[in-house]
Design a protein around this motif. Structure first.
Motif, PDB file in Angstrom:
ATOM      1  N   ARG A 124       0.853  -1.199   0.000  1.00  0.00           N
ATOM      2  CA  ARG A 124       0.000   0.000   0.000  1.00  0.00           C
ATOM      3  C   ARG A 124       0.881   1.239   0.000  1.00  0.00           C
ATOM      4  NH1 ARG A 124      -3.871  -0.601   4.415  1.00  0.00           N
ATOM      5  NH2 ARG A 124      -4.801  -2.004   2.899  1.00  0.00           N
ATOM      6  N   LYS A 125       0.613   2.139  -0.929  1.00  0.00           N
ATOM      7  CA  LYS A 125       1.399   3.359  -1.062  1.00  0.00           C
ATOM      8  C   LYS A 125       0.926   4.416  -0.064  1.00  0.00           C
ATOM      9  CE  LYS A 125       3.224   6.437  -4.598  1.00  0.00           C
ATOM     10  NZ  LYS A 125       3.255   6.707  -6.051  1.00  0.00           N
ATOM     11  N   HIS A 126       1.902   5.090   0.558  1.00  0.00           N
ATOM     12  CA  HIS A 126       1.631   6.201   1.479  1.00  0.00           C
ATOM     13  C   HIS A 126       2.476   7.399   1.063  1.00  0.00           C
ATOM     14  CE1 HIS A 126      -0.604   3.836   4.477  1.00  0.00           C
ATOM     15  NE2 HIS A 126       0.263   2.854   4.242  1.00  0.00           N
ATOM     16  N   ARG A 127       2.000   8.581   1.366  1.00  0.00           N
ATOM     17  CA  ARG A 127       2.766   9.809   1.114  1.00  0.00           C
ATOM     18  C   ARG A 127       3.051  10.503   2.439  1.00  0.00           C
ATOM     19  NH1 ARG A 127       4.216  10.600  -3.748  1.00  0.00           N
ATOM     20  NH2 ARG A 127       2.824  10.247  -5.478  1.00  0.00           N
ATOM     21  N   GLU A 128       4.299  10.947   2.583  1.00  0.00           N
ATOM     22  CA  GLU A 128       4.680  11.723   3.758  1.00  0.00           C
ATOM     23  C   GLU A 128       4.329  13.186   3.517  1.00  0.00           C
ATOM     24  OE1 GLU A 128       8.868  10.839   3.989  1.00  0.00           O
ATOM     25  OE2 GLU A 128       8.508   9.085   5.257  1.00  0.00           O
ATOM     26  N   ASP A 129       4.347  13.986   4.553  1.00  0.00           N
ATOM     27  CA  ASP A 129       4.091  15.423   4.423  1.00  0.00           C
ATOM     28  C   ASP A 129       5.086  16.088   3.485  1.00  0.00           C
ATOM     29  OD1 ASP A 129       1.974  15.164   6.162  1.00  0.00           O
ATOM     30  OD2 ASP A 129       3.132  15.772   7.929  1.00  0.00           O
ATOM     31  N   THR A 130       6.267  15.538   3.383  1.00  0.00           N
ATOM     32  CA  THR A 130       7.313  16.092   2.513  1.00  0.00           C
ATOM     33  C   THR A 130       7.056  15.782   1.038  1.00  0.00           C
ATOM     34  OG1 THR A 130       8.653  14.098   2.662  1.00  0.00           O
ATOM     35  CG2 THR A 130       9.041  15.807   4.334  1.00  0.00           C
ATOM     36  N   GLY A 131       6.085  14.913   0.762  1.00  0.00           N
ATOM     37  CA  GLY A 131       5.799  14.515  -0.617  1.00  0.00           C
ATOM     38  C   GLY A 131       6.449  13.207  -1.011  1.00  0.00           C
ATOM     39  N   ALA A 132       7.401  12.754  -0.208  1.00  0.00           N
ATOM     40  CA  ALA A 132       8.051  11.471  -0.488  1.00  0.00           C
ATOM     41  C   ALA A 132       7.042  10.336  -0.257  1.00  0.00           C
ATOM     42  CB  ALA A 132       9.270  11.289   0.409  1.00  0.00           C
ATOM     43  N   SER A 133       7.226   9.247  -0.968  1.00  0.00           N
ATOM     44  CA  SER A 133       6.312   8.126  -0.800  1.00  0.00           C
ATOM     45  C   SER A 133       7.057   6.894  -0.294  1.00  0.00           C
ATOM     46  CB  SER A 133       5.587   7.813  -2.106  1.00  0.00           C
ATOM     47  OG  SER A 133       6.489   7.437  -3.101  1.00  0.00           O
ATOM     48  N   TYR A 134       6.310   6.039   0.351  1.00  0.00           N
ATOM     49  CA  TYR A 134       6.822   4.751   0.805  1.00  0.00           C
ATOM     50  C   TYR A 134       5.680   3.747   0.732  1.00  0.00           C
ATOM     51  CZ  TYR A 134       4.470   5.605   5.266  1.00  0.00           C
ATOM     52  OH  TYR A 134       3.526   5.853   6.227  1.00  0.00           O
ATOM     53  N   PHE A 135       6.013   2.472   0.892  1.00  0.00           N
ATOM     54  CA  PHE A 135       5.014   1.418   0.796  1.00  0.00           C
ATOM     55  C   PHE A 135       4.954   0.631   2.089  1.00  0.00           C
ATOM     56  CE2 PHE A 135       5.970   2.582  -3.456  1.00  0.00           C
ATOM     57  CZ  PHE A 135       4.787   2.425  -4.148  1.00  0.00           C
ATOM     58  N   GLU A 136       3.736   0.251   2.449  1.00  0.00           N
ATOM     59  CA  GLU A 136       3.490  -0.588   3.616  1.00  0.00           C
ATOM     60  C   GLU A 136       3.215  -2.010   3.138  1.00  0.00           C
ATOM     61  OE1 GLU A 136       0.091  -1.029   7.133  1.00  0.00           O
ATOM     62  OE2 GLU A 136      -0.127   0.509   5.601  1.00  0.00           O
ATOM     63  N   PHE A 137       3.847  -2.968   3.778  1.00  0.00           N
ATOM     64  CA  PHE A 137       3.615  -4.382   3.478  1.00  0.00           C
ATOM     65  C   PHE A 137       2.304  -4.795   4.143  1.00  0.00           C
ATOM     66  CE2 PHE A 137       3.946  -8.872   4.616  1.00  0.00           C
ATOM     67  CZ  PHE A 137       4.269  -9.447   3.394  1.00  0.00           C
ATOM     68  N   ILE A 138       1.313  -5.213   3.341  1.00  0.00           N
ATOM     69  CA  ILE A 138       0.012  -5.617   3.876  1.00  0.00           C
ATOM     70  C   ILE A 138      -0.038  -7.121   4.121  1.00  0.00           C
ATOM     71  CG2 ILE A 138      -2.489  -5.605   3.466  1.00  0.00           C
ATOM     72  CD1 ILE A 138      -1.193  -2.814   3.933  1.00  0.00           C
ATOM     73  N   GLY A 139       0.579  -7.890   3.247  1.00  0.00           N
ATOM     74  CA  GLY A 139       0.605  -9.337   3.444  1.00  0.00           C
ATOM     75  C   GLY A 139       0.837 -10.086   2.151  1.00  0.00           C
ATOM     76  N   GLU A 140       0.949 -11.387   2.285  1.00  0.00           N
ATOM     77  CA  GLU A 140       1.133 -12.242   1.119  1.00  0.00           C
ATOM     78  C   GLU A 140      -0.222 -12.491   0.470  1.00  0.00           C
ATOM     79  OE1 GLU A 140       0.907 -16.591   3.247  1.00  0.00           O
ATOM     80  OE2 GLU A 140       2.857 -15.644   3.047  1.00  0.00           O
ATOM     81  N   CYS A 141      -0.199 -13.019  -0.753  1.00  0.00           N
ATOM     82  CA  CYS A 141      -1.452 -13.331  -1.426  1.00  0.00           C
ATOM     83  C   CYS A 141      -1.265 -14.498  -2.390  1.00  0.00           C
ATOM     84  CB  CYS A 141      -2.006 -12.113  -2.160  1.00  0.00           C
ATOM     85  SG  CYS A 141      -0.963 -11.463  -3.471  1.00  0.00           S
ATOM     86  N   TYR A 142      -2.376 -15.041  -2.806  1.00  0.00           N
ATOM     87  CA  TYR A 142      -2.399 -16.057  -3.843  1.00  0.00           C
ATOM     88  C   TYR A 142      -3.045 -15.425  -5.067  1.00  0.00           C
ATOM     89  CZ  TYR A 142      -3.646 -20.030  -6.689  1.00  0.00           C
ATOM     90  OH  TYR A 142      -3.769 -20.881  -7.750  1.00  0.00           O
ATOM     91  N   ILE A 143      -2.368 -15.435  -6.196  1.00  0.00           N
ATOM     92  CA  ILE A 143      -2.909 -14.925  -7.451  1.00  0.00           C
ATOM     93  C   ILE A 143      -2.876 -16.077  -8.449  1.00  0.00           C
ATOM     94  CG2 ILE A 143      -2.677 -13.240  -9.322  1.00  0.00           C
ATOM     95  CD1 ILE A 143      -3.371 -11.951  -6.611  1.00  0.00           C
ATOM     96  N   HIS A 144      -4.043 -16.501  -8.875  1.00  0.00           N
ATOM     97  CA  HIS A 144      -4.119 -17.630  -9.790  1.00  0.00           C
ATOM     98  C   HIS A 144      -3.372 -17.307 -11.084  1.00  0.00           C
ATOM     99  CE1 HIS A 144      -5.558 -21.215 -11.695  1.00  0.00           C
ATOM    100  NE2 HIS A 144      -5.936 -20.496 -12.737  1.00  0.00           N
ATOM    101  N   GLY A 145      -2.475 -18.212 -11.455  1.00  0.00           N
ATOM    102  CA  GLY A 145      -1.703 -18.058 -12.678  1.00  0.00           C
ATOM    103  C   GLY A 145      -0.439 -17.234 -12.519  1.00  0.00           C
ATOM    104  N   ARG A 146      -0.153 -16.790 -11.285  1.00  0.00           N
ATOM    105  CA  ARG A 146       1.050 -15.983 -11.050  1.00  0.00           C
ATOM    106  C   ARG A 146       1.886 -16.534  -9.888  1.00  0.00           C
ATOM    107  NH1 ARG A 146      -0.779 -14.434 -15.245  1.00  0.00           N
ATOM    108  NH2 ARG A 146      -0.750 -12.321 -16.041  1.00  0.00           N
ATOM    109  N   MET A 147       1.721 -17.818  -9.612  1.00  0.00           N
ATOM    110  CA  MET A 147       2.451 -18.447  -8.522  1.00  0.00           C
ATOM    111  C   MET A 147       3.594 -19.293  -9.085  1.00  0.00           C
ATOM    112  SD  MET A 147       0.608 -17.246  -6.062  1.00  0.00           S
ATOM    113  CE  MET A 147       1.233 -18.110  -4.653  1.00  0.00           C
ATOM    114  N   ASP A 148       4.513 -19.663  -8.217  1.00  0.00           N
ATOM    115  CA  ASP A 148       5.597 -20.593  -8.580  1.00  0.00           C
ATOM    116  C   ASP A 148       6.365 -20.147  -9.821  1.00  0.00           C
ATOM    117  OD1 ASP A 148       4.908 -22.351  -6.451  1.00  0.00           O
ATOM    118  OD2 ASP A 148       3.288 -23.175  -7.675  1.00  0.00           O
TER     119      ASP A 148
END
Length: 170
Positions: A124-148
Motif C-alpha cells: 500500500r502506497k503512502h505519502r509523507e508530508d514532505t511529498g516522499a512516498s513509501y510502501f506498507e507491506f500488507i501481506g502475502e497473497c495467492y494470485i491464480h496463474g502468477r504463482m511458482d
C-alpha cells in the motif's frame, strides 16, 4: 469475481475458482490432487440460495466422503481471514487476475512480485508530508496463474527489466 455463479452448471467450474480456494496446494503442501475439482463441484451443490457454504456444518456431517471433508478443511485453512480480490495486470496484454489476500486489503493496493519472495505480496502506497512516498507491506497473497514463477516465466528479459520497480517498504 471468479467467473462462476450459483446458476452455472457445476461441471463448468473455472479452474481459477477451485484452485484459488485451496491456493493450488494440498494440505501437505504438495501439488493439488486431481480429485479436489470434483470435491469442489460436490460442495458447490450444497450452497444456500445466497451462494454461501457453511463448511463447518458440512465437515460435521459424518456421512460425507472423507475426501470432501479433507477438501473442506483445506478451504477453511486457506480462506480464513482472507478476501477474494481482482487486480488488473500491467502486462503488455492486460488481464484481470483473481486471488486471495489479507482481509486488510483495500482498493488501490498493489499486487507485487518481489524478487526473493516465494509468493506475491500486497503493498500500500503512502505519502509523507514532505511529498516522499513509501510502501506498507500488507501481506502475502495467492494470485491464480502468477504463482511458482508463472509471472516471470511468460516474460522476456527486457520485459522483466522494464517492469522492475524499487520500493521503499516500511
Amino acid at each position: 469475481m471468479a467467473g462462476w455463479n450459483g446458476e452455472d452448471d457445476v461441471n463448468n467450474i473455472p479452474d481459477r475458482l477451485w484452485w484459488t480456494l485451496v491456493a493450488d496446494r494440498a494440505s501437505d503442501g504438495k501439488n493439488t490432487p486431481f480429485w479436489y475439482r470434483r470435491a469442489c463441484m460436490y460442495c458447490l451443490k450444497k450452497t444456500n440460495p445466497n451462494g454461501d457454504l457453511n463448511t463447518s456444518k458440512l465437515i460435521a456431517n459424518r456421512s460425507l466422503p472423507e475426501t470432501v471433508i479433507e477438501y473442506l478443511k483445506r478451504i477453511q485453512a486457506i480462506v480464513w481471514s482472507r478476501k477474494f480480490l481482482v487486480s488488473q495486470s500491467l502486462d503488455k496484454k492486460p488481464e484481470w487476475l483473481f486471488g486471495l489476500g489479507s482481509r486488510y486489503i483495500k482498493e488501490a493496493d498493489l499486487v507485487c512480485i518481489l524478487f526473493g519472495c516465494s509468493v506475491p505480496v500486497i503493498l500500500r502506497k503512502h505519502r509523507e508530508d514532505t511529498g516522499a512516498s513509501y510502501f506498507e507491506f500488507i501481506g502475502e497473497c495467492y494470485i491464480h496463474g502468477r504463482m511458482d514463477g508463472e509471472a516471470l516465466a511468460c516474460m522476456d528479459e527486457v520485459s522483466i527489466i522494464d517492469g522492475t520497480v524499487e520500493f521503499n517498504i516500511r
